[in-house]
Design a protein around this motif. Structure first.
Motif, PDB file in Angstrom:
ATOM      1  N   UNK A 237       0.835  -1.204   0.000  1.00 15.22           N
ATOM      2  CA  UNK A 237       0.000   0.000   0.000  1.00 15.22           C
ATOM      3  C   UNK A 237       0.873   1.258   0.000  1.00 15.22           C
ATOM      4  N   UNK A 238       0.265   2.373  -0.378  1.00 18.06           N
ATOM      5  CA  UNK A 238       1.045   3.595  -0.584  1.00 18.06           C
ATOM      6  C   UNK A 238       1.732   4.067   0.696  1.00 18.06           C
ATOM      7  N   UNK A 239       1.057   3.949   1.839  1.00 18.77           N
ATOM      8  CA  UNK A 239       1.683   4.423   3.077  1.00 18.77           C
ATOM      9  C   UNK A 239       2.966   3.647   3.365  1.00 18.77           C
ATOM     10  N   UNK A 240       2.951   2.331   3.136  1.00 16.40           N
ATOM     11  CA  UNK A 240       4.155   1.522   3.339  1.00 16.40           C
ATOM     12  C   UNK A 240       5.237   1.906   2.337  1.00 16.40           C
ATOM     13  N   UNK A 241       4.844   2.107   1.077  1.00 13.49           N
ATOM     14  CA  UNK A 241       5.821   2.512   0.057  1.00 13.49           C
ATOM     15  C   UNK A 241       6.445   3.865   0.418  1.00 13.49           C
ATOM     16  N   UNK A 242       5.594   4.776   0.881  1.00 11.75           N
ATOM     17  CA  UNK A 242       6.056   6.120   1.217  1.00 11.75           C
ATOM     18  C   UNK A 242       7.011   6.095   2.410  1.00 11.75           C
ATOM     19  N   UNK A 243       6.663   5.335   3.429  1.00  8.34           N
ATOM     20  CA  UNK A 243       7.524   5.245   4.615  1.00  8.34           C
ATOM     21  C   UNK A 243       8.890   4.651   4.250  1.00  8.34           C
ATOM     22  N   UNK A 244       8.876   3.630   3.394  1.00 14.38           N
ATOM     23  CA  UNK A 244      10.143   3.017   2.978  1.00 14.38           C
ATOM     24  C   UNK A 244      10.965   3.994   2.148  1.00 14.38           C
ATOM     25  N   UNK A 245      10.285   4.768   1.306  1.00 16.16           N
ATOM     26  CA  UNK A 245      10.975   5.771   0.490  1.00 16.16           C
ATOM     27  C   UNK A 245      11.675   6.794   1.380  1.00 16.16           C
ATOM     28  N   UNK A 246      10.968   7.275   2.403  1.00 18.27           N
ATOM     29  CA  UNK A 246      11.548   8.263   3.326  1.00 18.27           C
ATOM     30  C   UNK A 246      12.816   7.722   3.971  1.00 18.27           C
ATOM     31  N   UNK A 247      12.823   6.416   4.244  1.00 20.01           N
ATOM     32  CA  UNK A 247      13.960   5.817   4.960  1.00 20.01           C
ATOM     33  C   UNK A 247      15.222   5.720   4.109  1.00 20.01           C
ATOM     34  N   UNK A 248      15.097   5.796   2.784  1.00 20.64           N
ATOM     35  CA  UNK A 248      16.289   5.634   1.943  1.00 20.64           C
ATOM     36  C   UNK A 248      16.738   6.939   1.272  1.00 20.64           C
ATOM     37  N   UNK A 249      16.040   8.048   1.552  1.00 21.62           N
ATOM     38  CA  UNK A 249      16.421   9.332   0.974  1.00 21.62           C
ATOM     39  C   UNK A 249      17.121  10.178   2.022  1.00 21.62           C
ATOM     40  N   UNK A 250      18.342  10.574   1.734  1.00 22.14           N
ATOM     41  CA  UNK A 250      19.057  11.518   2.585  1.00 22.14           C
ATOM     42  C   UNK A 250      18.854  12.905   1.987  1.00 22.14           C
ATOM     43  N   UNK A 251      17.918  13.678   2.544  1.00 25.67           N
ATOM     44  CA  UNK A 251      17.558  14.955   1.900  1.00 25.67           C
ATOM     45  C   UNK A 251      18.713  15.934   1.846  1.00 25.67           C
ATOM     46  N   UNK A 252      18.752  16.682   0.757  1.00 25.94           N
ATOM     47  CA  UNK A 252      19.652  17.824   0.649  1.00 25.94           C
ATOM     48  C   UNK A 252      18.927  18.871  -0.188  1.00 25.94           C
ATOM     49  N   UNK A 253      19.504  20.036  -0.429  1.00 28.20           N
ATOM     50  CA  UNK A 253      18.772  21.087  -1.147  1.00 28.20           C
ATOM     51  C   UNK A 253      18.373  20.714  -2.569  1.00 28.20           C
ATOM     52  N   UNK A 254      18.941  19.635  -3.112  1.00 29.35           N
ATOM     53  CA  UNK A 254      18.665  19.292  -4.503  1.00 29.35           C
ATOM     54  C   UNK A 254      17.822  18.043  -4.700  1.00 29.35           C
ATOM     55  N   UNK A 255      17.676  17.238  -3.662  1.00 26.19           N
ATOM     56  CA  UNK A 255      16.833  16.034  -3.772  1.00 26.19           C
ATOM     57  C   UNK A 255      16.186  15.792  -2.415  1.00 26.19           C
ATOM     58  N   UNK A 256      14.866  15.567  -2.437  1.00 27.24           N
ATOM     59  CA  UNK A 256      14.125  15.460  -1.181  1.00 27.24           C
ATOM     60  C   UNK A 256      12.801  14.753  -1.427  1.00 27.24           C
ATOM     61  N   UNK A 257      12.104  14.438  -0.336  1.00 23.93           N
ATOM     62  CA  UNK A 257      10.752  13.901  -0.426  1.00 23.93           C
ATOM     63  C   UNK A 257       9.802  15.036  -0.802  1.00 23.93           C
TER      64      UNK A 257
END
Length: 548
Positions: A353-373
């Motif tokens: 489901x989307x909430x699970x996909x979204x939570x997993x996505x957040x866990x693998x993105x290290x945000x910076x000014x050029x790439x983020x959730x």
């Protein structure tokens, strides 16, 4: 297999406008084909030489085809042009020219499907000095060995305009009936591999294996689509409460495929744009903390001085540019807003489901000014959603409402998510006809017929004329872009191969007998060119009916 067998099928298809008859013709033909032939045949039935996920193109337009016919038929270029005006179609012109030549030469037809495939597959690799002459020669060789009927369809194949009325829907249904598989299963497989030749070959070898076609790294899929709503209230009604609501960015939808240090990026059109965006590749390598993944995101161009977002039209200049890529990276830097996860470390997340996909996505993105959730909230509050929408339309397009419990359904507009934009009176349509202007614009196209899509038979249905919203420079540029797409011409009007997609705004939709769709746009005006969309992604007749 003789190419003659296929040309006879094309003639049968051209003799009817009824979808069921077309489906039956192809069903019967597909059953007789060898598995090594069916993939290429299926592509040709849809008027395409290469699968949707293959970027190769023949690059042969009307003028080159006219020259080829002149050489092959032993007539002048001017004679071919005169015949084109009489017949209104270069395919019919080829049939006439080759027919006349065959009357005075001894000939035994032995053109095979393999020979057609061999020659056409060579063409995309012909580039640089002398490439035009090589292309002329290789097409001329096919025409020289063709009878008039074969010449008709060879010409249309080369120009990418079969005019038989066969679209993906007819092919899908015919394959289903031929191999006793549901159309839904075939469409699902196609949306995951975006290659009807592969789907048809799989069916031919063993229909049960259609279920084995899965999401695959570095093979772009058909993205999940979102329908429009007109209010926050309607958005919640469609997806339920609570929902994740995200800013809808005015950029390019992007599929990011990553394996170790290798990154490839694809548009929603399945076009690869990795080379055009080395800055984006760098950000992805630095910030996505996963060895193997497929992520969906929106790429937005920003002004380097103000750090404010630029309209999509500006970003599209980078998509089309082959040279000065590093300079453009500095002149129009990009930011990436990630919003969905499709695969991670060999595991497909499409059924999660989307909430699970979204939570997993957040866990693998290290945000910076050029790439983020992508900016968003999880809420059941209409007032909170209104606040984000108000913020979203200040610099971007609006917001997306997403169902927390929904899986990812490739290629479908199924209501798992909806979009709320600032201007609801918008449609993406394709230009199918053009009219020459008057006065200083007499050498340019000055107005254009817009069409929506009937996905059942692949036909484009006219819905209005567009002539406002263009600058003189855009009229001139668009004329140059459309000229190679001309299929039929008279003194005032040209009929075009559907290719150029535009986003238009309008005052209202009215019922009208004037246009094929039965509807007419009132006061349509150009918003922008949609270089990121293909003709089969435009508004459908069902979309128009819902809005009317």
């Amino acid at each position: 297999m003789k190419f003659k067998e296929l040309s006879q099928v094309f003639t049968k298809l051209s003799s009817t406008t009824k979808r069921l008859e077309m489906t039956a013709i192809l069903e019967d033909f597909f059953k007789k084909l060898k598995c090594e032939d069916i993939g290429f045949v299926v592509q040709l039935c849809m008027g395409k030489v290469f699968p949707a996920n293959d970027p190769k193109e023949l690059g042969i337009a009307n003028n080159m085809m006219i020259e080829t016919l002149a050489i092959t038929g032993g007539v002048s270029v001017e004679d071919v042009k005169k015949l084109w005006k009489i017949h209104g179609d270069l395919g019919e012109t080829a049939k006439y020219v080759i027919g006349k030549k065959k009357q005075v030469t001894l000939y035994s037809n032995d053109l095979t499907l393999d020979k057609v495939k061999e020659n056409l597959y060579k063409i995309p690799d012909m580039t640089g000095k002398g490439s035009v002459e090589k292309k002329l020669k290789i097409v001329s060789e096919l025409l020289s060995n063709a009878d008039p009927e074969e010449a008709l369809y060879l010409t249309r194949i080369v120009l990418g305009s079969m005019r038989t009325g066969v679209g993906e829907g007819v092919v899908r249904d015919a394959l289903g009936k031929a191999f006793n598989v549901t159309s839904d299963d075939i469409e699902k497989a196609y949306n995951l591999c975006t290659d009807y030749s592969y789907v048809s070959e799989t069916l031919c070898k063993n229909p049960k294996n259609i279920s084995n076609i899965k999401l695959k790294l570095f093979s772009p899929i058909k993205v999940m689509l979102f329908k429009k709503v007109s209010s926050v209230k309607e958005g919640f009604e469609e997806v339920g409460k609570p929902a994740i609501i995200e800013v809808k960015y005015d950029g390019m939808r992007l599929q990011i495929h990553k394996l170790g240090n290798e990154v490839r990026m694809f548009t929603r059109n399945l076009d690869e744009v990795t080379r055009q965006f080395p800055d984006a590749v760098k950000y992805i390598k630095e910030s996505i903390k996963a060895n193997e993944c497929i992520i969906e995101a929106e790429m937005v161009g920003f002004n380097p001085k103000t750090d404010k977002p630029e309209p999509f039209q500006q970003l599209s200049t980078r998509i089309k540019r082959k040279y000065d890529v590093d300079k453009l990276s500095k002149d129009l830097p990009v930011k990436i807003f990630c919003f969905d996860l499709l695969m991670l470390d060999k595991k497909s997340f499409l059924d999660d489901n989307f909430e699970e996909r979204h939570n997993k996505l957040v866990s693998i993105i290290k945000p910076n000014p050029n790439i983020m959730i992508a900016k968003g909230i999880k809420t059941d509050s209409e007032s909170d959603a209104e606040k984000l929408f108000t913020e979203g339309i200040k610099e971007q397009e609006g917001v997306m409402f997403k169902n927390l419990k929904a899986p990812y359904q490739a290629g479908s507009r199924v209501g798992f998510g909806v979009k709320l934009k600032s201007h609801m009176t918008e449609l993406d349509l394709v230009i199918t006809e053009a009219y020459y202007g008057k006065g200083k614009r007499r050498d340019w196209f000055g107005s254009f017929t817009l069409s929506c899509l009937d996905p059942d038979d692949g036909k484009y249905l006219s819905i209005g004329k567009l002539g406002t919203g263009f600058s003189d420079e855009q009229f001139e540029e668009l004329t140059k872009k459309l000229k190679p797409l001309v299929m039929k011409e008279n003194n005032e009007k040209v009929v075009l191969t559907p290719s150029v997609v535009v986003e238009v705004e309008y005052e209202e939709i009215q019922k009208s007998p004037t246009y094929d769709s039965g509807f007419a746009l009132r006061f349509p005006r150009l918003i922008r060119f949609r270089n990121d969309k293909k003709p089969d992604e435009i508004a459908t007749i069902s979309d128009v009916e819902e809005l009317a």
